[in-house]
Design a protein around this motif. Structure first.
Motif, PDB file in Angstrom:
ATOM      1  N   LEU A 293     -31.022 -17.439 -14.667  1.00 52.35           N
ATOM      2  CA  LEU A 293     -31.946 -15.739 -13.883  1.00 52.35           C
ATOM      3  C   LEU A 293     -32.254 -14.958 -15.354  1.00 52.35           C
ATOM      4  N   GLU A 297     -36.210 -14.270 -15.426  1.00 50.57           N
ATOM      5  CA  GLU A 297     -37.182 -13.617 -15.588  1.00 50.57           C
ATOM      6  C   GLU A 297     -38.386 -13.432 -16.018  1.00 50.57           C
ATOM      7  N   THR A 301     -42.800 -14.137 -12.050  1.00 51.32           N
ATOM      8  CA  THR A 301     -43.054 -13.094 -12.269  1.00 51.32           C
ATOM      9  C   THR A 301     -42.388 -12.275 -11.237  1.00 51.32           C
ATOM     10  N   SER A 302     -40.612 -11.486 -10.941  1.00 51.81           N
ATOM     11  CA  SER A 302     -40.420 -11.429 -10.037  1.00 51.81           C
ATOM     12  C   SER A 302     -39.973 -10.144  -9.471  1.00 51.81           C
ATOM     13  N   GLY A 304     -38.647  -7.706 -11.598  1.00 53.17           N
ATOM     14  CA  GLY A 304     -37.312  -7.040 -11.818  1.00 53.17           C
ATOM     15  C   GLY A 304     -36.119  -7.371 -10.715  1.00 53.17           C
ATOM     16  N   LEU A 306     -35.407 -10.938 -10.304  1.00 54.93           N
ATOM     17  CA  LEU A 306     -34.246 -11.868 -11.092  1.00 54.93           C
ATOM     18  C   LEU A 306     -33.309 -11.068 -12.360  1.00 54.93           C
ATOM     19  N   THR A 307     -33.463 -10.379 -12.493  1.00 52.55           N
ATOM     20  CA  THR A 307     -32.734  -9.324 -14.095  1.00 52.55           C
ATOM     21  C   THR A 307     -32.242  -9.030 -13.045  1.00 52.55           C
ATOM     22  N   ILE A 350     -34.807  -9.298 -21.959  1.00 52.88           N
ATOM     23  CA  ILE A 350     -36.091  -8.795 -21.430  1.00 52.88           C
ATOM     24  C   ILE A 350     -37.086  -8.335 -22.715  1.00 52.88           C
TER      25      ILE A 350
END
Length: 427
Positions: A293, A297, A301-302, A304, A306-307, A350
């Motif tokens: 995941l 990320e 573009t999710s 945040g 997925l993070t 990240i």
């Protein structure tokens, strides 16, 4: 002449006594009971037996450990061909949980002043057990410790209470309740007190002759100490995360080499540790899913989500990673280690890997593609052909909207072979 004869007589008389002076092997087990501890005790019993030692003295200080390793150690002590003396020492030490079983299994059990023994009640780590399952494991532990106590003629009632009620005793209380055989201030004091005692070993009866025995202290080898460290679940977890980070960093930055080497070594050490520990594959799967995941990320573009899912999966998997088969096992990951790993994972994926991917997507700055959009200066009049200076290099150029005067700023719009097309920056 008379003095010489007396000395010769004394020498002949004392030599047989010294020849029969025994050897006592002394080792130390300090820390949790794990496969490395069990292997260390097994090998030392074998060595002491082969060398004909009077007994093996084990200086013990443990908060507990794995039930499987405890059973192996108890079995080795009960089947030992030479007396095994468990000595809870030095002052401030304890024989808790698994340590109670090991101490009670000894041919002779001793404690130093300022030590304690007990608290062998089953505890749960990770997933909580229901009342029926807890009762089963408690009954199993109680039967196990009763068997040991009956074998060594110790206080069976107290031993069962140590499991069912988690009671503990000081060294003086343990001696009064016949849980141990003696209290000794040092190894020398212990050997004087147990001298002449009769014990039953696997191959018959032995009478200890330890008063004048030579003491040989043996420490763990570097390999044994290293394997003991690897048997710590926190160390295994750290090596696993380092291995994963190293390989991922190498994949995103091919040619870095060092992260890949660290990653492979970390994973190999982690695999050894996980092989010796009771691993829960559901927890391991959750950790790997969390890593996936984090990587997604960086590509999807999710906002945040997925993070957040990766951090949650990593924490849950870490908590579940070591799920023991018995509630007697004292094994868990430190919450501090889990928190640091989760925070570092989020930052690592990240920022570190994100910067690597952004660098790969960055506009080229060299070659033909790097010239497009570059700003330079005309060093001749362009009407429409002439020369310009771009990045310190002189290029043949053609003006898209001639004329362009010498000294004007120009911007590159197209590259054809070795000629570039430019237009005035002012226009």
């Amino acid at each position: 002449m008379r003095t010489l004869l007396i000395n010769v007589y004394l020498l002949c008389f004392l030599l047989p006594l010294n020849a029969h002076a025994g050897v006592v092997r002394v080792i130390t087990i300090d820390g949790t009971i794990n496969p490395a501890s069990a292997e260390f005790l097994h090998s030392e019993i074998q060595r002491a037996s082969e060398e004909g030692a009077e007994c093996l003295v084990v200086r013990l200080n443990t908060p507990g450990g794995l039930l499987k390793s405890t059973r192996v150690m108890v079995s080795d002590i009960l089947d030992s061909p030479l007396p095994v003396v468990i000595y809870v020492a030095p002052g401030g030490s304890q024989a808790a949980s698994a340590g109670v079983f090991i101490t009670l299994a000894a041919h002779i059990a001793a404690m130093a002043p300022g030590t304690n023994i007990g608290a062998a009640h089953p505890v749960t780590t990770g997933e909580q057990m229901d009342s029926i399952m807890m009762m089963k494991v408690t009954n199993d532990a109680a039967a196990f410790i009763r068997t040991i106590s009956e074998k060594r003629h110790r206080n069976v009632a107290w031993a069962e209470d140590a499991v069912r009620k988690s009671v503990s005793l000081t060294e003086t209380e343990a001696l009064q309740k016949k849980v141990i055989d003696t209290i000794a201030t040092s190894v020398d004091d212990l050997l004087r007190k147990i001298d002449g005692k009769q014990v039953q070993v696997s191959n018959g009866t032995r009478i200890l002759a330890t008063k004048d025995a030579r003491i040989d202290v043996y420490e763990k080898t570097f390999q044994e100490k290293f394997l003991d460290i690897l048997s710590d679940p926190n160390i295994a977890y750290i090596f696993m995360m380092l291995g994963i980070y190293g390989l991922l960093f190498e994949l995103y930055n091919p040619g870095a080499i060092l992260p890949g080497i660290i990653g492979v070594i970390g994973l190999i050490l982690a695999f050894y540790s996980l092989h010796t520990l009771p691993i829960n594959y559901a927890g391991l799967a959750l950790i790997l899913f969390g890593i996936i995941l984090f990587v997604l990320e960086l590509k999807i573009t999710s906002h945040g989500f997925l993070t957040a899912g990766g951090i949650t999966s990593l924490i849950l998997g870490s908590v579940m990673l070591f799920q023991t088969s018995s509630a007697l096992d004292m094994l868990s990951l430190s919450w501090e280690v889990i928190a640091i790993a989760a925070a570092f994972s989020a930052i690592f994926f990240i920022f570190a890997i994100g910067m690597g991917i952004r660098a790969q997507r960055r506009k080229p700055t060299t070659g033909v593609q790097g010239l497009l959009g570059s700003v330079g200066q005309a060093i001749t009049d362009l009407d429409p052909d002439g020369q310009v200076k771009i990045h310190g290099e002189i290029w043949n150029a053609t003006a898209v909207q001639p004329p362009i005067k010498r000294g004007d700023k120009v911007i590159v719009e197209q590259v054809e072979n070795l000629t570039i097309k430019v237009r005035s920056l002012d226009s």
